[in-house]
Design a protein around this motif. Structure first.
Motif, PDB file in Angstrom:
ATOM      1  N   VAL A  46       0.833  -1.209   0.000  1.00 20.46           N
ATOM      2  CA  VAL A  46       0.000   0.000   0.000  1.00 20.46           C
ATOM      3  C   VAL A  46       0.869   1.262   0.000  1.00 20.46           C
ATOM      4  N   VAL A  49      -0.397   4.749  -1.151  1.00 20.48           N
ATOM      5  CA  VAL A  49      -1.850   4.719  -1.362  1.00 20.48           C
ATOM      6  C   VAL A  49      -2.541   5.484  -0.240  1.00 20.48           C
ATOM      7  N   GLU A  50      -3.474   6.335  -0.607  1.00 20.57           N
ATOM      8  CA  GLU A  50      -4.219   7.101   0.392  1.00 20.57           C
ATOM      9  C   GLU A  50      -5.339   6.247   0.989  1.00 20.57           C
ATOM     10  N   PRO A  51      -5.545   6.318   2.301  1.00 20.78           N
ATOM     11  CA  PRO A  51      -6.708   5.615   2.876  1.00 20.78           C
ATOM     12  C   PRO A  51      -8.006   6.256   2.400  1.00 20.78           C
ATOM     13  N   MET A  52      -8.991   5.437   2.092  1.00 25.56           N
ATOM     14  CA  MET A  52     -10.241   5.987   1.567  1.00 25.56           C
ATOM     15  C   MET A  52     -11.004   6.734   2.649  1.00 25.56           C
TER      16      MET A  52
ATOM     17  N   ASN B 381      -6.326   1.775   9.203  1.00 30.81           N
ATOM     18  CA  ASN B 381      -5.793   2.556   8.078  1.00 30.81           C
ATOM     19  C   ASN B 381      -5.344   1.664   6.936  1.00 30.81           C
ATOM     20  N   LYS B 382      -4.778   0.525   7.294  1.00 30.25           N
ATOM     21  CA  LYS B 382      -4.355  -0.419   6.256  1.00 30.25           C
ATOM     22  C   LYS B 382      -5.575  -0.866   5.428  1.00 30.25           C
ATOM     23  N   ARG B 384      -8.350   0.690   4.991  1.00 29.86           N
ATOM     24  CA  ARG B 384      -8.871   1.788   4.164  1.00 29.86           C
ATOM     25  C   ARG B 384      -8.010   2.004   2.921  1.00 29.86           C
ATOM     26  N   LYS B 385      -6.715   1.729   3.038  1.00 28.66           N
ATOM     27  CA  LYS B 385      -5.839   1.824   1.858  1.00 28.66           C
ATOM     28  C   LYS B 385      -6.151   0.701   0.873  1.00 28.66           C
ATOM     29  N   THR B 388      -9.117   1.551  -1.113  1.00 27.97           N
ATOM     30  CA  THR B 388      -8.789   2.434  -2.235  1.00 27.97           C
ATOM     31  C   THR B 388      -8.346   1.605  -3.443  1.00 27.97           C
ATOM     32  N   LEU B 389      -7.515   0.580  -3.184  1.00 24.42           N
ATOM     33  CA  LEU B 389      -7.013  -0.262  -4.277  1.00 24.42           C
ATOM     34  C   LEU B 389      -8.131  -1.088  -4.914  1.00 24.42           C
ATOM     35  N   ARG B 392     -10.029   1.114  -7.126  1.00 27.06           N
ATOM     36  CA  ARG B 392      -9.209   1.413  -8.293  1.00 27.06           C
ATOM     37  C   ARG B 392      -9.263   0.274  -9.327  1.00 27.06           C
TER      38      ARG B 392
END
Lengths: 95, 494
Positions: A46, A49-52, B381-382, B384-385, B388-389, B392
């Protein structure tokens, strides 16, 4: 990372859920099964990568900072387990 | 006036019958109330509301007599217990909300009622929508109307909604979907269920589970009905700042059944180890049907799929632990009896231990753990990242020209009640393996009944669409529905 009984006790306390001492080992074991599953996330790269924060790209709406509702104490209190004189009643907090 | 066979009605055909004065809303409502009353064995309806239904039907008839009534005017619906309905028990199938009668109406039910819909009752579900089999409900499990020698689950969490629609106890029902709670039960009961794009439907007045994932949607007998009911549920709402300020299309008008030239993606990562052969065969059959309808079918890759479930089981419990903090025995619902000298902390702890079932307690505590000091970065936080992926991955395939994605809805047909009793919680979570990605990415997804397995149980296929393109997604689903020609109904045993 493995969760022991002490951690299970601490988490239950933080969550404000009473768990009997005799139930703590089983609880710790369940946590370990779930966290073991979650550990897979460690495999993902990650980097950068920004946390959503918001799943759809939207700007939160704004409105004037004024009262839009209110003046209905009876409706607000109607479902309270214990309400007295227009207030929610709870066990004594301050001696 | 004679009432037609209620089990063959849809929202669309009932609408025509009401407008043509073939029958009245009151006759229709009485018919469904009687069916509901005779279906106690399914345990789908947990709070019947015949008085409200009769008053709404009477008002609907008056409106229908005037002409130009909305689509849902006089249509009998069931409402999931997660929706707050004024003056009617709304307890999210939890003991902690025993006796709770909201003083307000959720935006969704307000909109449905404004259109003239009739509420027959509140429907069973998993406690706080946490579960995939309806077995976590304080009311006891729903029994799937599709019964093969033993009692099967109707899926979850919207199991009561699915069973009620499949058994013909109402023409449509509201559901909610945080990780698959509309689509998996729809698949298990042979009905249609759509979860729209996150933000399409206001969440105001829907008891919150995981706010960044929760989205309501309709559960109906077919795609046309889903289009009709979805339109009535959508729209911007000043009371939900995450509801989208976008016009709501006429989804029904978009149903052409013409998908020639559309590009359908088949994600290779959804081919799981140990996936039953019948699911694999159904998926291949769906691919063939869409191809024959003129779509271009393309193999695609969504590389982070494997991490969706673990990410979900961080994010959803984290949000739940925060949302469920409000159940403290002070403002509403249940409060535990206290012993002499017990303080306010004891009140919170006892109330929540008595009020929440085992699965809810487990998730609240997992959520508390992943948000606690020292673990927030490593877990929350991990996750949430990774989310995002995952999003994507979808953006990439849509940018490459894919219009919709076809997958199985669930990894199995309906399983037996009690079958998972001794399984580890993670085994139950695997039910959501094909649906949870859609919630994490905020996309619309629909389950369409597509076939029967060897035992004669229904199986669904899922189509995933682009954000805000529910109209196009419903049209693709309509085409799949027509090709599949699924008409099987459960034999009445209840």
């Amino acid at each position: 990372m493995s969760i022991d009984e002490g951690t299970a006790r601490r988490v239950a306390r933080l969550a404000r859920i009473r768990v009997e001492e005799t139930d703590l080992p089983a609880l710790a074991q369940e946590f370990n099964a779930i966290l073991g599953f979650i550990e897979q996330l460690g495999e993902v790269d990650v980097e950068g990568v920004e946390p959503m924060v918001s799943v759809t790209p939207m700007r939160l709406k704004r409105r004037d900072d004024v009262v839009t509702d209110g003046g209905q104490p009876q409706a607000v209190l109607s479902n309270a387990p214990d309400a007295r004189e227009g207030f929610f009643a709870v066990p004594k907090v301050v001696e | 006036m004679t009432l037609p066979d209620l089990s063959s009605l849809t929202i669309a055909t009932a609408r025509e019958g009401l407008r043509a004065k073939d029958f009245t809303a009151q006759e229709l409502t009485e018919g469904f109330l009687a069916l509901q009353e005779g279906a106690g064995a399914l345990n789908a309806v947990v709070h019947a509301t015949p008085e409200i239904a009769r008053a709404q039907a009477e008002a609907a008839d008056a409106r229908l007599a005037e002409g130009a009534a909305p689509d849902l005017c006089g249509i009998p619906l069931g409402i999931k217990d997660l929706f707050c309905t004024k003056g009617v028990p709304s307890q999210a199938a939890s003991r902690i909300l025993e006796g709770f009668k909201p003083e307000y109406e959720s935006t969704v039910t307000s909109q449905l009622f404004a259109d003239g819909a009739v509420m027959l009752g509140k429907l069973n579900m998993d406690e706080f929508a946490m579960g995939s089999s309806n077995e976590t409900s304080t009311y006891g499990p729903v029994v799937n109307p599709w019964r093969k020698n033993r009692d099967l689950t109707a899926g979850g969490s919207s199991g009561g909604s699915a069973a009620a629609v499949a058994a013909g106890l109402c023409l449509g029902a509201t559901g909610t979907d945080t990780g698959g709670s509309i689509r998996q039960p729809a698949s298990f009961t042979g009905i249609t269920g759509i979860k729209p794009t996150y933000g399409r439907i206001s969440r105001w007045g829907i008891i919150a589970f995981a706010s960044s994932l929760d989205q309501a949607g309709p559960m109906t007998r077919d795609v046309r009905d889903a289009a009709i009911m979805l339109r009535a549920m959508c729209g911007a709402d000043p009371k939900d700042s995450t509801s989208a300020d976008l016009p709501v299309p006429d989804f029904e008008a978009a149903l052409t059944g013409d998908i020639r030239g559309k590009v359908i993606g088949i994600p290779r990562e959804y081919r799981m180890d140990g996936m039953p052969e019948e699911i694999e065969a159904l998926w291949a059959e769906g691919r063939r049907m869409l191809q024959e309808a003129g779509a271009e079918v393309r193999d695609i890759s969504l590389p982070h799929t494997k991490y969706a479930l673990p990410a979900y089981y961080v994010i959803a419990p984290a949000e739940a632990s925060s949302n469920l903090a409000r159940y403290d025995g002070v403002r509403f619902g249940r409060r535990a009896a206290l012993g002499q000298g017990e303080d306010i902390t004891a009140m919170y702890e006892k109330t929540r231990a008595e009020g929440f079932g085992a699965e809810v307690q487990r998730r609240v505590m997992v959520g508390t753990y992943v948000l606690s000091a020292g673990f927030y970065d490593a877990y929350y936080n991990k996750a949430r990242k990774v989310r995002t992926l995952i999003k994507r991955d979808f953006e990439q395939v849509f940018a490459d020209g894919v219009d919709a994605i076809l997958t199985p809805t669930a990894p199995s047909a309906a399983f037996g009640l009690g079958d998972m009793a001794d399984a580890d919680p993670v085994q139950m979570y695997l039910n959501d393996v094909f649906t949870v990605t859609v919630n994490l990415a905020g996309l619309p997804g629909i389950s369409v009944p597509a076939g029967l397995d060897r035992q004669g149980l229904p199986l669904g296929l899922q189509l995933i669409g682009k954000p805000w393109e529910e109209a196009e997604l419903l049209d693709t689903a309509y085409s799949l529905e027509r090709a599949a020609g699924f008409v099987a109904r459960p034999d009445k045993w209840w």
